[in-house]
Scaffold this motif. Structure first.
Motif, PDB file in Angstrom:
ATOM      1  N   LYS A  60     -10.455  -5.820 -36.675  1.00  0.00           N
ATOM      2  CA  LYS A  60     -10.876  -5.372 -35.887  1.00  0.00           C
ATOM      3  C   LYS A  60     -11.874  -4.476 -35.789  1.00  0.00           C
ATOM      4  O   LYS A  60     -11.830  -4.178 -37.159  1.00  0.00           O
ATOM      5  CB  LYS A  60      -9.788  -4.427 -34.292  1.00  0.00           C
ATOM      6  CG  LYS A  60      -8.679  -5.320 -34.337  1.00  0.00           C
ATOM      7  CD  LYS A  60      -9.242  -6.329 -32.832  1.00  0.00           C
ATOM      8  CE  LYS A  60      -8.328  -7.032 -32.448  1.00  0.00           C
ATOM      9  NZ  LYS A  60      -7.226  -7.434 -31.052  1.00  0.00           N
ATOM     10  N   MET A  79     -20.451   1.929 -23.445  1.00  0.00           N
ATOM     11  CA  MET A  79     -19.809   0.830 -22.336  1.00  0.00           C
ATOM     12  C   MET A  79     -20.319   0.761 -21.526  1.00  0.00           C
ATOM     13  O   MET A  79     -20.770   0.119 -20.103  1.00  0.00           O
ATOM     14  CB  MET A  79     -18.240   1.354 -22.065  1.00  0.00           C
ATOM     15  CG  MET A  79     -17.377   1.977 -22.811  1.00  0.00           C
ATOM     16  SD  MET A  79     -16.820   0.262 -23.329  1.00  0.00           S
ATOM     17  CE  MET A  79     -15.818   0.049 -21.433  1.00  0.00           C
ATOM     18  N   TYR A 100     -11.127  -0.522 -24.300  1.00  0.00           N
ATOM     19  CA  TYR A 100     -12.232   1.076 -24.606  1.00  0.00           C
ATOM     20  C   TYR A 100     -10.771   1.377 -24.210  1.00  0.00           C
ATOM     21  O   TYR A 100     -10.329   1.980 -22.702  1.00  0.00           O
ATOM     22  CB  TYR A 100     -13.404   1.184 -23.110  1.00  0.00           C
ATOM     23  CG  TYR A 100     -14.066   2.594 -22.606  1.00  0.00           C
ATOM     24  CD1 TYR A 100     -13.793   3.282 -24.190  1.00  0.00           C
ATOM     25  CD2 TYR A 100     -14.084   2.849 -21.922  1.00  0.00           C
ATOM     26  CE1 TYR A 100     -14.368   4.561 -23.307  1.00  0.00           C
ATOM     27  CE2 TYR A 100     -14.664   4.122 -20.901  1.00  0.00           C
ATOM     28  CZ  TYR A 100     -14.996   5.383 -22.153  1.00  0.00           C
ATOM     29  OH  TYR A 100     -15.561   6.016 -21.816  1.00  0.00           O
ATOM     30  N   VAL A 148     -20.444  -7.163 -22.612  1.00  0.00           N
ATOM     31  CA  VAL A 148     -19.690  -5.961 -23.742  1.00  0.00           C
ATOM     32  C   VAL A 148     -18.226  -5.508 -23.148  1.00  0.00           C
ATOM     33  O   VAL A 148     -17.778  -5.299 -23.818  1.00  0.00           O
ATOM     34  CB  VAL A 148     -20.808  -4.770 -23.760  1.00  0.00           C
ATOM     35  CG1 VAL A 148     -20.372  -4.106 -24.759  1.00  0.00           C
ATOM     36  CG2 VAL A 148     -22.239  -5.061 -24.190  1.00  0.00           C
ATOM     37  N   VAL A 155     -13.392  -5.235 -30.498  1.00  0.00           N
ATOM     38  CA  VAL A 155     -14.463  -4.124 -30.504  1.00  0.00           C
ATOM     39  C   VAL A 155     -13.064  -3.021 -30.288  1.00  0.00           C
ATOM     40  O   VAL A 155     -13.306  -3.482 -28.737  1.00  0.00           O
ATOM     41  CB  VAL A 155     -15.637  -3.384 -30.775  1.00  0.00           C
ATOM     42  CG1 VAL A 155     -16.281  -2.724 -30.824  1.00  0.00           C
ATOM     43  CG2 VAL A 155     -16.488  -4.852 -31.163  1.00  0.00           C
ATOM     44  N   LEU A 158     -13.661   0.566 -28.932  1.00  0.00           N
ATOM     45  CA  LEU A 158     -14.031   1.928 -28.611  1.00  0.00           C
ATOM     46  C   LEU A 158     -12.540   3.307 -28.126  1.00  0.00           C
ATOM     47  O   LEU A 158     -12.391   3.354 -27.042  1.00  0.00           O
ATOM     48  CB  LEU A 158     -15.226   2.548 -28.069  1.00  0.00           C
ATOM     49  CG  LEU A 158     -16.322   1.227 -27.521  1.00  0.00           C
ATOM     50  CD1 LEU A 158     -17.101   1.185 -26.815  1.00  0.00           C
ATOM     51  CD2 LEU A 158     -16.847   1.304 -29.001  1.00  0.00           C
ATOM     52  N   ILE A 197     -20.655  -2.726 -34.150  1.00  0.00           N
ATOM     53  CA  ILE A 197     -21.149  -1.288 -33.502  1.00  0.00           C
ATOM     54  C   ILE A 197     -22.657  -0.919 -34.476  1.00  0.00           C
ATOM     55  O   ILE A 197     -22.735  -0.784 -35.511  1.00  0.00           O
ATOM     56  CB  ILE A 197     -20.187  -0.127 -33.213  1.00  0.00           C
ATOM     57  CG1 ILE A 197     -19.306  -1.280 -32.651  1.00  0.00           C
ATOM     58  CG2 ILE A 197     -20.624   0.952 -32.200  1.00  0.00           C
ATOM     59  CD1 ILE A 197     -17.476   0.472 -31.914  1.00  0.00           C
ATOM     60  N   CYS A 225     -26.025  -3.192 -25.069  1.00  0.00           N
ATOM     61  CA  CYS A 225     -24.875  -2.609 -23.942  1.00  0.00           C
ATOM     62  C   CYS A 225     -25.183  -1.750 -22.491  1.00  0.00           C
ATOM     63  O   CYS A 225     -24.836  -1.807 -21.546  1.00  0.00           O
ATOM     64  CB  CYS A 225     -24.163  -1.401 -24.827  1.00  0.00           C
ATOM     65  SG  CYS A 225     -23.582  -1.399 -26.724  1.00  0.00           S
ATOM     66  N   ILE A 231     -23.048  -3.485 -29.040  1.00  0.00           N
ATOM     67  CA  ILE A 231     -22.319  -4.609 -29.420  1.00  0.00           C
ATOM     68  C   ILE A 231     -21.741  -5.983 -30.107  1.00  0.00           C
ATOM     69  O   ILE A 231     -22.519  -6.392 -29.344  1.00  0.00           O
ATOM     70  CB  ILE A 231     -21.145  -3.955 -28.853  1.00  0.00           C
ATOM     71  CG1 ILE A 231     -21.038  -2.739 -28.888  1.00  0.00           C
ATOM     72  CG2 ILE A 231     -19.316  -3.936 -28.847  1.00  0.00           C
ATOM     73  CD1 ILE A 231     -19.252  -1.419 -27.828  1.00  0.00           C
ATOM     74  N   GLU A 241     -15.694  -8.294 -24.689  1.00  0.00           N
ATOM     75  CA  GLU A 241     -15.831  -8.084 -26.028  1.00  0.00           C
ATOM     76  C   GLU A 241     -15.205  -6.724 -26.509  1.00  0.00           C
ATOM     77  O   GLU A 241     -14.739  -6.446 -27.933  1.00  0.00           O
ATOM     78  CB  GLU A 241     -17.115  -8.341 -26.355  1.00  0.00           C
ATOM     79  CG  GLU A 241     -17.686  -8.874 -26.357  1.00  0.00           C
ATOM     80  CD  GLU A 241     -18.263 -10.415 -27.143  1.00  0.00           C
ATOM     81  OE1 GLU A 241     -18.094  -9.719 -28.300  1.00  0.00           O
ATOM     82  OE2 GLU A 241     -18.850 -10.733 -26.890  1.00  0.00           O
ATOM     83  N   VAL A 242     -15.095  -5.766 -25.349  1.00  0.00           N
ATOM     84  CA  VAL A 242     -14.484  -4.577 -26.249  1.00  0.00           C
ATOM     85  C   VAL A 242     -13.326  -3.820 -25.274  1.00  0.00           C
ATOM     86  O   VAL A 242     -13.557  -4.052 -24.234  1.00  0.00           O
ATOM     87  CB  VAL A 242     -15.472  -3.223 -25.483  1.00  0.00           C
ATOM     88  CG1 VAL A 242     -14.950  -1.804 -25.735  1.00  0.00           C
ATOM     89  CG2 VAL A 242     -16.888  -3.656 -25.703  1.00  0.00           C
TER      90      VAL A 242
END
Ligand SMILES: Nc1ncnc2c1ncn2[C@@H]1O[C@H](COP(=O)(O)OP(=O)(O)OP(=O)(O)O)[C@@H](O)[C@H]1O
Ligand SMILES: [Mg+2]
Length: 305
Positions: A180, A50, A80, A74, A150, A152, A4, A67, A62, A77-78
Motif C-alpha cells: 500500500k 480527497m 481516507y 479518486v 492508497v 490517507l 501520490i 484529485c 493520486i 482508489e483511496v
C-alpha cells in the motif's frame, strides 16, 4: 504515475493560514510520515488530495488522477481516515458502516467484520452515544474496508487507547507489506518511527524538510553534550560562536549538534577548555522535529544524553 503527487499546492486562507507551494511525492508502496505542529497544514493537504477543497494553484494527483477534477474516481482508489470524525447523529454504528459501504461502492461484509473484530469495535449502539475512541474505531474500519491501494490517514491513532494503537500499528505494517501507498499524519514520534520510510515536515503551511527515516535512525547527525569544569569555561564556550542546541547553567553543560564535517572544528575548539564530561548520541526523530517546531536554528533543549 501510481502513488501520490502534490505539486506546488497553494491555498491561502488569509492571515498567513493555509498551504503554500507544497510539493512532495509518495511513491507506490511507500509510507510517508507527515509531521507538523497544530495548524501547519496537514489536514488541509489531505482534504485537497480527497478533492474536498480546490487548490488556488498547483495540482494534486493520486495514481495519475487529478484529485480535483476526478474526485469520484479518486474516492474509489483511496482509504481516507479524517482527522475529525463526524458521523450523522441519527445512525447506529451498523447504519454508518452501511452508508460508507454504499459511498465507496465496495467493502465486502467479510472485510468489515474482520476489521471490526480486530479493533474490538461494537457498532450496535447509536453513534451519538459513542465515545471518541469508539467512533474512531468505526472510522478506521471504514477507511480500510475497501482495501484501497492508497491510504490517507490523518492522525489515525488519536483517540485510540494504547492497546488499540498497537493493533493499528500492526495493521499498517501488514498493509505496507501488501504494497500500500500511505500518507500518515501524526504527532506520535514512535508511530512515525515505526512505520514511515520518509518523513515530510510542514510548518506554517510550507514544507520545511523531507528526510529518510533511515538517515535519522542511523544517526547522520550527532548531539555532543559537554560538561565544563568551571563557570568561566562554560560561559566562554557559550560565547565561542558554536551553535549550541541546549544548555544547562546549573550543571555547566552544553549540547551541540555536530555533523561529520564539523567534527574537527569542534574538537579544536573544545581542547581550549577544561571539561568534566563528554557524551554523544544520535539525534532522535523527536529532537529533529522539535528543531523545526521551535522555530530556531538549534535543536532545542532535549539534547542531554
Ligand atoms: N476552510 C478554511 N478556512 C479558513 N482557514 C482554514 C480552513 N482550513 C484550514 N484553515 C487554516 O489553515 C491552517 C492549517 O490547518 P490544518 O487543519 O491543515 O492544520 P493541521 O496541520 O492539520 O493541524 P492539527 O495538527 O492541529 O490537526 C490553520 O491555520 C487553519 O485555521
Ligand atoms: Mg489536522
Amino acid at each position: 504515475m501510481n502513488g501520490i503527487k502534490v505539486n506546488g499546492l497553494t491555498h491561502d486562507y488569509g492571515h498567513g493560514r493555509g498551504v503554500f507551494d507544497v510539493s512532495f511525492e509518495v511513491k507506490e508502496g511507500e509510507t510517508l510520515g507527515f509531521l507538523g505542529p497544530n495548524g501547519a497544514g496537514k489536514s488541509t493537504t489531505m482534504r485537497h488530495l480527497m478533492g474536498f477543497s480546490k487548490p488556488q494553484s498547483g495540482t494534486v494527483e493520486i495514481n495519475g488522477l487529478d484529485c480535483t477534477k476526478e474526485h469520484c474516481k479518486v474516492m474509489e482508489e483511496v482509504g481516507y481516515l479524517p482527522g475529525e470524525v463526524v458521523m450523522p447523529d441519527g445512525l447506529n454504528g451498523w447504519q454508518f458502516i452501511k452508508m460508507m459501504q454504499g459511498m465507496k461502492r465496495t467493502g465486502s461484509d467479510e472485510r468489515v467484520r474482520y476489521l471490526l473484530e480486530r479493533f474490538k469495535a461494537d457498532p450496535s449502539g447509536s453513534v451519538r452515544r459513542m465515545s471518541i475512541g469508539e467512533k474512531r474505531k468505526l472510522a478506521v474500519a471504514a477507511a480500510f474496508m475497501n482495501d484501497a491501494g492508497v491510504l490517507l490517514l490523518d492522525e489515525p491513532s488519536s483517540g485510540l487507547d494504547p492497546l488499540m494503537q498497537e493493533v493499528f500499528i500492526d495493521l499498517i505494517r501488514e498493509e505496507k507489506e501488501r504494497g500500500k501507498t500511505i500518507l500518515l499524519s501524526s504527532h506520535i514520534f514512535s508511530e512515525v518511527e515505526a512505520l514511515c520510510d520518509r518523513i515530510a515536515i510542514i510548518k506554517d503551511g510550507k514544507l520545511v524538510s523531507v528526510v529518510d527515516a533511515a538517515e535519522i535512525k542511523h544517526g547522520l547527525h550527532n548531539v555532543i553534550t559537554v560538561g565544563f569544569s568551571s563557570e568561566k569555561d562554560y560561559s566562554e564556550f557559550l560565547s565561542s560562536g558554536m551553535e549550541v542546541s541546549g544548555d544547562d547553567r546549573k550543571e555547566l553543560k552544553c549540547s551541540v549538534i555536530v555533523d561529520d564535517e564539523e567534527i574537527n572544528r569542534f574538537i579544536a575548539l573544545i581542547k581550549r577548555f577544561r571539561i568534566r564530561s563528554f557524551a554523544e548520541h544520535s539525534v532522535t526523530l523527536e529532537e529533529y522535529f522539535m528543531h523545526f517546531y521551535k522555530n530556531t536554528k538549534t535543536f532545542g533543549g532535549a539534547a542531554y544524553a
